[in-house]
Design a protein around this motif. Sequence first.
Motif, short mmCIF file in Angstrom:
data_model
loop_
_atom_site.label_atom_id
_atom_site.label_comp_id
_atom_site.label_asym_id
_atom_site.label_seq_id
_atom_site.Cartn_x
_atom_site.Cartn_y
_atom_site.Cartn_z
N HIS A 193 43.61 37.37 41.50
CA HIS A 193 42.55 37.34 40.99
C HIS A 193 41.93 37.18 40.07
CE1 HIS A 193 41.27 40.18 43.12
NE2 HIS A 193 40.50 40.23 43.02
N ASP A 242 38.07 38.29 38.74
CA ASP A 242 36.61 38.33 38.88
C ASP A 242 36.32 36.84 38.34
OD1 ASP A 242 37.66 39.69 40.68
OD2 ASP A 242 36.74 41.91 39.34
N HIS A 245 44.43 40.33 38.68
CA HIS A 245 44.64 41.80 39.21
C HIS A 245 45.14 41.30 41.14
CE1 HIS A 245 40.29 40.89 38.84
NE2 HIS A 245 40.54 42.08 40.22
NI NI Z 1 38.85 41.69 41.61
#
Ligand code: NI
Length: 361
Positions: free
Chosen positions: A235, A237, A292
């Motif tokens: 994903h 952020d 990540h």
């Molecule tokens: Ni994250």
Amino acid sequence: MGYSLNGWPEPVVPVQLISNSGITEIPAKYIKPPTKRPSLESLETKVDTDLYIPVIDISPLIRGSDHTDEVTHAISHACKEWGFFQVVHHGVTPDLVQKMKDVWREFFYSPIAVKKIYSNNPTTYEGYGSRVGVDKEAILDWGDYFFLYLLPESTKNLDKWPKLPPNLREITEKYGEEVMKLCKVLIKAISKSLSLDESYMLKAFGGDDNIAETLRVNYYPKCPQPELTLGLSPHSDPGVITVLLADEHVKGCQVKKGDSWVDIKPINGAFIVNIGDQIQVLSNAIYKSVEHRVVANAQSERFSFALFCNPRGDMTIGSAPELVDPLSKPLYDPITFDEYRMYVRTRGPLGKLQVESLKAA
Ligand code: NI
Ligand code: OGA
């Protein structure tokens, strides 16, 4: 769509319970399709120190020194190359960091009946949870978490905060304040590194008093078959920046570099900082949020603390006109952070697809 945001599509089972039950094979719901499984080889064999993400000593920024060009340059380089860097001499005391680790370990070690009092729902996600996204067919991740809103004060709902251990609230609030100070310093430096006014980004994301902060405490219990699953799926952020506190002894977080996944090896006392989707949008993709993920581990459990610095919910974020080539259009359609977050929350981790969906036609 066949689901309601009032509840999860099926009962939520804490991963901690599954792990503690002593099973030797993980349930089918956690087994990723072969192409999405991690290659764990790198975790054990790679000792190549060249693969450390950049480590930046930010003491000149913390001291308010006039000589910050080198640091700004290092940040710019790290944002372009990695979207990730570690910061040292960041001003948050080791004592506070240790207390944060201690109180939350104590919470996660408390009886399941106590933790379940704080079970979360997919509308606000506040509280104790084990999944993200409401797709019933989704393959789940091998991790539990606790999610809280810290700032602005008006978003904080103390009913959702654990009452025990008794000092958890005070320590978490103090930690939140200290890390927010750090976030502001970093956001100013990132703004400057893009040749924008140093307060440009902070203003665009809601200003000094309204920029938002949430906390996700991650708990990854031991996993008997780490080669089949992930602690947290790929994903990026959604917010502005994330400040991650991770255990220097137990690796787990990996960042995507080209087509490979690179282990992050946290330095003792450092924070890991990464660029979120909102900086990708505001910078018109000069800086990109980077994918990540977290791999599971058979030998050790792992805790991490992700402090998300987010725009105020009703701020509409688009590309800064200063960063868009006058002969072309902005890359992204503007959207409020609340709208974007709802979109992310219903879908769960999807690599970079979410921010890509904001691309202007
Ligand atoms: Ni994250
Ligand atoms: C997150 C995250 C990484 C980790 O919570 O968004 O990426 O190491 N966590 O737990």
